[in-house]
Design a protein around this motif. Structure first.
Motif, PDB file in Angstrom:
ATOM      1  N   UNK A 123       0.831  -1.217   0.000  1.00  0.00           N
ATOM      2  CA  UNK A 123       0.000   0.000   0.000  1.00  0.00           C
ATOM      3  C   UNK A 123       0.858   1.256   0.000  1.00  0.00           C
ATOM      4  N   UNK A 124       1.990   1.197   0.692  1.00  0.00           N
ATOM      5  CA  UNK A 124       2.833   2.405   0.733  1.00  0.00           C
ATOM      6  C   UNK A 124       3.431   2.693  -0.644  1.00  0.00           C
ATOM      7  N   UNK A 125       3.472   1.674  -1.522  1.00  0.00           N
ATOM      8  CA  UNK A 125       3.985   1.891  -2.889  1.00  0.00           C
ATOM      9  C   UNK A 125       2.831   2.209  -3.850  1.00  0.00           C
ATOM     10  N   UNK A 126       1.625   2.386  -3.320  1.00  0.00           N
ATOM     11  CA  UNK A 126       0.487   2.767  -4.171  1.00  0.00           C
ATOM     12  C   UNK A 126      -0.251   1.593  -4.794  1.00  0.00           C
ATOM     13  N   UNK A 127       0.040   0.385  -4.352  1.00  0.00           N
ATOM     14  CA  UNK A 127      -0.658  -0.798  -4.888  1.00  0.00           C
ATOM     15  C   UNK A 127      -1.945  -1.001  -4.080  1.00  0.00           C
ATOM     16  N   UNK A 128      -3.070  -1.160  -4.765  1.00  0.00           N
ATOM     17  CA  UNK A 128      -4.328  -1.412  -4.052  1.00  0.00           C
ATOM     18  C   UNK A 128      -4.325  -2.869  -3.575  1.00  0.00           C
ATOM     19  N   UNK A 129      -4.678  -3.088  -2.331  1.00  0.00           N
ATOM     20  CA  UNK A 129      -4.663  -4.458  -1.780  1.00  0.00           C
ATOM     21  C   UNK A 129      -6.062  -4.826  -1.295  1.00  0.00           C
ATOM     22  N   UNK A 130      -6.504  -6.015  -1.688  1.00  0.00           N
ATOM     23  CA  UNK A 130      -7.801  -6.533  -1.228  1.00  0.00           C
ATOM     24  C   UNK A 130      -7.532  -7.877  -0.556  1.00  0.00           C
ATOM     25  N   UNK A 131      -7.985  -8.037   0.687  1.00  0.00           N
ATOM     26  CA  UNK A 131      -7.919  -9.384   1.310  1.00  0.00           C
ATOM     27  C   UNK A 131      -9.335  -9.946   1.278  1.00  0.00           C
ATOM     28  N   UNK A 132      -9.512 -10.997   0.455  1.00  0.00           N
ATOM     29  CA  UNK A 132     -10.870 -11.440   0.112  1.00  0.00           C
ATOM     30  C   UNK A 132     -11.494 -12.347   1.177  1.00  0.00           C
ATOM     31  N   UNK A 133     -10.699 -12.881   2.088  1.00  0.00           N
ATOM     32  CA  UNK A 133     -11.203 -13.896   3.033  1.00  0.00           C
ATOM     33  C   UNK A 133     -12.030 -14.953   2.286  1.00  0.00           C
ATOM     34  N   UNK A 134     -11.362 -15.528   1.302  1.00  0.00           N
ATOM     35  CA  UNK A 134     -11.953 -16.450   0.354  1.00  0.00           C
ATOM     36  C   UNK A 134     -11.858 -17.866   0.939  1.00  0.00           C
ATOM     37  N   UNK A 135     -13.017 -18.478   1.256  1.00  0.00           N
ATOM     38  CA  UNK A 135     -13.011 -19.779   1.958  1.00  0.00           C
ATOM     39  C   UNK A 135     -12.234 -20.867   1.199  1.00  0.00           C
ATOM     40  N   UNK A 136     -12.367 -20.983  -0.134  1.00  0.00           N
ATOM     41  CA  UNK A 136     -11.582 -22.030  -0.817  1.00  0.00           C
ATOM     42  C   UNK A 136     -10.069 -21.814  -0.687  1.00  0.00           C
ATOM     43  N   UNK A 137      -9.623 -20.544  -0.637  1.00  0.00           N
ATOM     44  CA  UNK A 137      -8.186 -20.294  -0.436  1.00  0.00           C
ATOM     45  C   UNK A 137      -7.776 -20.732   0.966  1.00  0.00           C
ATOM     46  N   UNK A 138      -8.643 -20.440   1.952  1.00  0.00           N
ATOM     47  CA  UNK A 138      -8.333 -20.861   3.330  1.00  0.00           C
ATOM     48  C   UNK A 138      -8.268 -22.389   3.401  1.00  0.00           C
ATOM     49  N   UNK A 139      -9.166 -23.080   2.679  1.00  0.00           N
ATOM     50  CA  UNK A 139      -9.152 -24.553   2.685  1.00  0.00           C
ATOM     51  C   UNK A 139      -7.879 -25.069   1.999  1.00  0.00           C
ATOM     52  N   UNK A 140      -7.500 -24.450   0.887  1.00  0.00           N
ATOM     53  CA  UNK A 140      -6.270 -24.849   0.177  1.00  0.00           C
ATOM     54  C   UNK A 140      -5.055 -24.736   1.101  1.00  0.00           C
ATOM     55  N   UNK A 141      -5.046 -23.666   1.919  1.00  0.00           N
ATOM     56  CA  UNK A 141      -3.877 -23.404   2.767  1.00  0.00           C
ATOM     57  C   UNK A 141      -4.097 -23.825   4.220  1.00  0.00           C
ATOM     58  N   UNK A 142      -5.044 -24.751   4.435  1.00  0.00           N
ATOM     59  CA  UNK A 142      -5.360 -25.174   5.811  1.00  0.00           C
ATOM     60  C   UNK A 142      -4.098 -25.665   6.535  1.00  0.00           C
TER      61      UNK A 142
END
Ligand SMILES: NC(=O)c1ccc[n+]([C@@H]2O[C@H](COP(=O)([O-])OP(=O)(O)OC[C@H]3O[C@@H](n4cnc5c(N)ncnc54)[C@H](OP(=O)(O)O)[C@@H]3O)[C@@H](O)[C@H]2O)c1
Length: 357
Positions: A123-142
């Motif tokens: 963010x400090x470099x001007x990049x927009x960041x979204x944290x989606x709290x995406x359940x399939x990603x959480x399951x992939x990285x359980x």
């Protein structure tokens, strides 16, 4: 920080599907995927998953493949990009240098070296960041999430039972394939010494094309100890074996077999301490193939995150009971796991029970 759009979630779904087929190949690093997408045309510029063995990370690979085309794009990543120097440089810096304008993250990384600082760097470099709290990603990285938050692997137990709650050997096609697929996606398979003695098999993945994905096989020794007469320990298979044993019991194994000594009682290693020792070795996804007693012991200790119960059609009457402490379905429920998935093939069913988030 902005919210993920429906389009963002579809790209993350695609990233998870892409990474899933590589589960089990990335060693002690999470199996993540990165997609670079042109925001106006919504076309895919480049994609990558964590390389075999865990490095390089997928962000670095996708950015290298996109080259100058990365500038102005959106990066979809299933796991938050790293922000620390490990065996590879920080991905957050590479993203900033590439000119990526937006990063959509499936799940935040609890690793303190990455956590908030990684987002702040972008963010400090001007990049927009979204944290989606995406359940399939959480399951992939359980596995990674469990490893970083609880210092133990994510534990999946899998058992094949008859309708009369007896353990049966998965000889038929589908039960065998379900078990093999889970083996291939795990960093290690753990089996009790008693079951290893009864079966005395190679505990390998037999699915055509996936044999090389047979993970580390671990024998949990009991008070009797173990020796090289077991195929898993003394036989040549080309696959690695380790033994977990309480400090006082006797173990006779070739030098190629790692012996992990763990504190315990009555000659049995403490189960929580055994899992902690495996986490220290970088194991994130552990498959337990328990017998009668290990099923009950693991569930009662609250150490199972996911239980895969395969039910066959035929009663087995003379097989060993599925659990030494009541019906296995009741034990699973008492352990706080709820059914989240059910597949069936002919008369066989596979049900997954998981700990609610
Ligand atoms: N068909 C299949 O795919 C499949 C898969 C697994 C098992 N099985 C069957 O299940 C039966 C074996 O069941 P089982 O109950 O004897 O063995 P088990 O449930 O596989 O595991 C118990 C074994 O783990 C050891 N152990 C070490 N630490 C332990 C701890 N903290 N808590 C509990 N156990 C610990 C036990 O040692 P101690 O002896 O000192 O207690 C014993 O050797 C066999 O008939 C086998 O064929 C079948």
């Amino acid at each position: 920080m902005t919210q993920a759009s429906a389009q963002d979630l579809r790209w993350l779904d695609a990233a998870v599907r892409y990474a899933t087929s590589f589960l089990g190949t990335t060693g002690d690093n999470p199996c993540a995927a990165a997609l670079l997408v042109a925001p106006h045309s919504q076309s895919l510029i480049a994609r990558a998953v964590t390389a075999r063995g865990g490095r390089p990370h997928p962000e670095a690979l996708a950015l290298a493949s996109a080259g100058f085309d990365a500038a102005g794009s959106t990066l979809y990543v299933t796991l938050q990009p790293c922000h620390h120097w490990g065996r590879t440089p920080p991905c957050a810096d590479a993203i900033v240098r590439s000119g990526v304008m937006r990063v959509v993250i499936g799940v935040a990384d609890p690793d303190p070296r990455t956590a908030a600082a990684g987002v702040a760097r972008l963010e400090s470099a001007g990049v927009e960041v979204v944290i989606a709290e995406h359940a399939p990603s959480a399951a992939l990285h359980a596995g990674h999430l469990r490893h970083r938050t609880n210092a133990r692997p994510y534990v999946t137990a899998m058992l094949v039972v008859s309708p009369d709650d007896k353990i049966v050997s998965p000889t038929s096609g589908m039960a065998r394939d379900w078990l093999d697929l889970q083996r291939s996606r795990s960093n290690a398979i753990l089996i009790g010494a008693a079951a290893a003695r009864c079966q005395n098999g190679p505990l390998a993945v037999a699915l055509p094309g996936l044999q090389a994905r047979t993970p580390l096989r671990i024998v949990l020794a009991g008070a009797e100890g173990v020796d090289r007469s077991l195929n898993l320990i003394g036989g040549f298979s080309g696959y690695r074996t380790a033994i977990i044993a309480e400090s006082s019991v006797s173990v006779d194994a070739p030098v190629s077999v790692e012996v992990i000594r763990v504190k315990g009682a009555l000659g049995r290693p403490n189960l929580a301490a055994s899992l902690a020792a495996l986490a220290e070795k970088g194991i994130q996804n552990l498959l337990v193939e328990p017998g009668t007693r290990l099923t009950a012991a693991m569930l009662q200790a609250g150490l199972v995150d996911c239980f895969g119960l395969i039910t066959t059609s035929q009663a087995a009457t003379d097989g060993p009971p599925a659990s030494s402490s009541g019906k296995v379905a009741e034990l699973i429920a008492t352990a706080g796991l709820v059914q989240t998935e059910r597949q069936s093939h002919g008369a066989e069913t596979l049900s997954f029970f998981r700990r609610p988030a």
